[in-house]
Design a protein around this motif. Sequence first.
Motif, PDB file in Angstrom:
ATOM      1  N   ILE A   1       0.856  -1.197   0.000  1.00  0.00           N
ATOM      2  CA  ILE A   1       0.000   0.000   0.000  1.00  0.00           C
ATOM      3  C   ILE A   1       0.891   1.246   0.000  1.00  0.00           C
ATOM      4  O   ILE A   1       0.676   2.184  -0.778  1.00  0.00           O
ATOM      5  N   GLU A   2       1.939   1.202   0.825  1.00  0.00           N
ATOM      6  CA  GLU A   2       2.867   2.341   0.879  1.00  0.00           C
ATOM      7  C   GLU A   2       3.595   2.499  -0.464  1.00  0.00           C
ATOM      8  O   GLU A   2       3.692   3.601  -1.004  1.00  0.00           O
ATOM      9  N   ASP A   3       4.086   1.386  -1.006  1.00  0.00           N
ATOM     10  CA  ASP A   3       4.814   1.444  -2.290  1.00  0.00           C
ATOM     11  C   ASP A   3       3.922   2.015  -3.397  1.00  0.00           C
ATOM     12  O   ASP A   3       4.374   2.788  -4.239  1.00  0.00           O
ATOM     13  N   ASN A   4       2.653   1.600  -3.425  1.00  0.00           N
ATOM     14  CA  ASN A   4       1.762   2.004  -4.517  1.00  0.00           C
ATOM     15  C   ASN A   4       1.064   3.336  -4.273  1.00  0.00           C
ATOM     16  O   ASN A   4       0.398   3.853  -5.168  1.00  0.00           O
ATOM     17  N   SER A   5       1.233   3.892  -3.062  1.00  0.00           N
ATOM     18  CA  SER A   5       0.552   5.152  -2.754  1.00  0.00           C
ATOM     19  C   SER A   5       1.081   6.304  -3.597  1.00  0.00           C
ATOM     20  O   SER A   5       0.409   7.325  -3.755  1.00  0.00           O
ATOM     21  N   ARG A   6       2.268   6.111  -4.216  1.00  0.00           N
ATOM     22  CA  ARG A   6       2.804   7.191  -5.060  1.00  0.00           C
ATOM     23  C   ARG A   6       1.918   7.453  -6.280  1.00  0.00           C
ATOM     24  O   ARG A   6       1.990   8.511  -6.879  1.00  0.00           O
ATOM     25  N   PHE A   7       1.088   6.488  -6.631  1.00  0.00           N
ATOM     26  CA  PHE A   7       0.202   6.678  -7.785  1.00  0.00           C
ATOM     27  C   PHE A   7      -1.133   7.318  -7.397  1.00  0.00           C
ATOM     28  O   PHE A   7      -1.940   7.657  -8.254  1.00  0.00           O
ATOM     29  N   PHE A   8      -1.388   7.432  -6.094  1.00  0.00           N
ATOM     30  CA  PHE A   8      -2.655   7.983  -5.614  1.00  0.00           C
ATOM     31  C   PHE A   8      -2.370   9.307  -4.895  1.00  0.00           C
ATOM     32  O   PHE A   8      -1.215   9.606  -4.570  1.00  0.00           O
ATOM     33  N   ASP A   9      -3.431  10.057  -4.622  1.00  0.00           N
ATOM     34  CA  ASP A   9      -3.237  11.337  -3.934  1.00  0.00           C
ATOM     35  C   ASP A   9      -2.791  11.127  -2.491  1.00  0.00           C
ATOM     36  O   ASP A   9      -2.066  11.949  -1.931  1.00  0.00           O
ATOM     37  N   SER A  10      -3.237  10.024  -1.877  1.00  0.00           N
ATOM     38  CA  SER A  10      -2.827   9.742  -0.498  1.00  0.00           C
ATOM     39  C   SER A  10      -2.882   8.233  -0.260  1.00  0.00           C
ATOM     40  O   SER A  10      -3.605   7.509  -0.969  1.00  0.00           O
ATOM     41  N   PRO A  11      -2.138   7.718   0.746  1.00  0.00           N
ATOM     42  CA  PRO A  11      -2.133   6.268   1.021  1.00  0.00           C
ATOM     43  C   PRO A  11      -3.534   5.756   1.343  1.00  0.00           C
ATOM     44  O   PRO A  11      -3.853   4.602   1.052  1.00  0.00           O
ATOM     45  N   GLU A  12      -4.387   6.622   1.924  1.00  0.00           N
ATOM     46  CA  GLU A  12      -5.749   6.197   2.292  1.00  0.00           C
ATOM     47  C   GLU A  12      -6.582   5.833   1.057  1.00  0.00           C
ATOM     48  O   GLU A  12      -7.568   5.112   1.158  1.00  0.00           O
ATOM     49  N   GLU A  13      -6.192   6.360  -0.090  1.00  0.00           N
ATOM     50  CA  GLU A  13      -6.971   6.080  -1.312  1.00  0.00           C
ATOM     51  C   GLU A  13      -6.616   4.754  -1.971  1.00  0.00           C
ATOM     52  O   GLU A  13      -7.323   4.288  -2.860  1.00  0.00           O
ATOM     53  N   VAL A  14      -5.493   4.146  -1.546  1.00  0.00           N
ATOM     54  CA  VAL A  14      -5.099   2.865  -2.161  1.00  0.00           C
ATOM     55  C   VAL A  14      -6.060   1.781  -1.659  1.00  0.00           C
ATOM     56  O   VAL A  14      -6.201   1.608  -0.449  1.00  0.00           O
ATOM     57  N   PRO A  15      -6.736   1.063  -2.572  1.00  0.00           N
ATOM     58  CA  PRO A  15      -7.620  -0.009  -2.102  1.00  0.00           C
ATOM     59  C   PRO A  15      -6.833  -1.035  -1.281  1.00  0.00           C
ATOM     60  O   PRO A  15      -5.658  -1.282  -1.545  1.00  0.00           O
TER      61      PRO A  15
END
Length: 256
Positions: A160-174
């Motif tokens: 989730i942390e690794d992929n959070s760079r593609f989202f506005d915030s880590p909370e948005e990562v499914p």
Amino acid sequence: MEIIILPTAEDVAQLAADIFEQYARKGATLGLATGSTPVAMYTELIRRHKEEGLSFAQSKAFLLDEYVGLAKEHDQSYYATIRREFTNHIDIDDAHVHSPDGTADDIPAAGIAYDHAIKEAGGVDIQLLGIGTDGHIGFNEPGSALTSRTRLKTLHPQTIEDNSRFFDSPEEVPIHVLTQGLGTISEAKHLLLLATGEGKADAICATVEGPLAAVCPASVLQLHPKATLIVDEAAASKLEHADYYRFAFEHNPAWK
Ligand code: GLP
């Protein structure tokens, strides 16, 4: 397993594109992957399509995985990502670009249906793979059964942390995903894993030189009769037998 160590990430992309091109020329069924690692290979294949006439018109494609609950139109859904980064720029029929349905009401049934669709298509001829920093392939996190089928998985907080760079915030990562299982992936006739950068060095070391173990899902490649790993120097930096892999590559008659 064949381990090919090349100087740079660009060299990795070029050789991977050469291998993929051979399959596209045969109209093979292609297993695609998202993540940043394959993007350079996709860019090179798009160039070969546009400038050299490389055609994908006879190919079908199956994606490895999808976020659960993200609409297909969301720009971070893998459905949208693979189209934006690759398939919209080549001549593959969009109806032949398949991905697991992360928006299905019945996710377990969607997993079973996806495995069925792959079988109906005659199986995947070449499956492209990246690798997570924790050794995951697709979204098979540590502890995934080595024989698993396409199913729901819960992401590791590290992913989730690794992929959070593609989202506005880590909370948005499914938190949940629908991914081809390690058993599903292993049925592809050829597995091609790419890894670049120092951040992947531990995962590559565990994959290649660690034990076959669910704690490192990518180690399932050790069981596959035709697995090719192409890595740059940075990703290879922790391999104990790196010199041997270089020697074997230099002397492999298949590459002459
Ligand atoms: C995601 C994908 C994997 C991919 C991994 C590594 O978790 N589900 O298929 O291999 O990211 O991505 P990257 O290449 O961006 O490091």
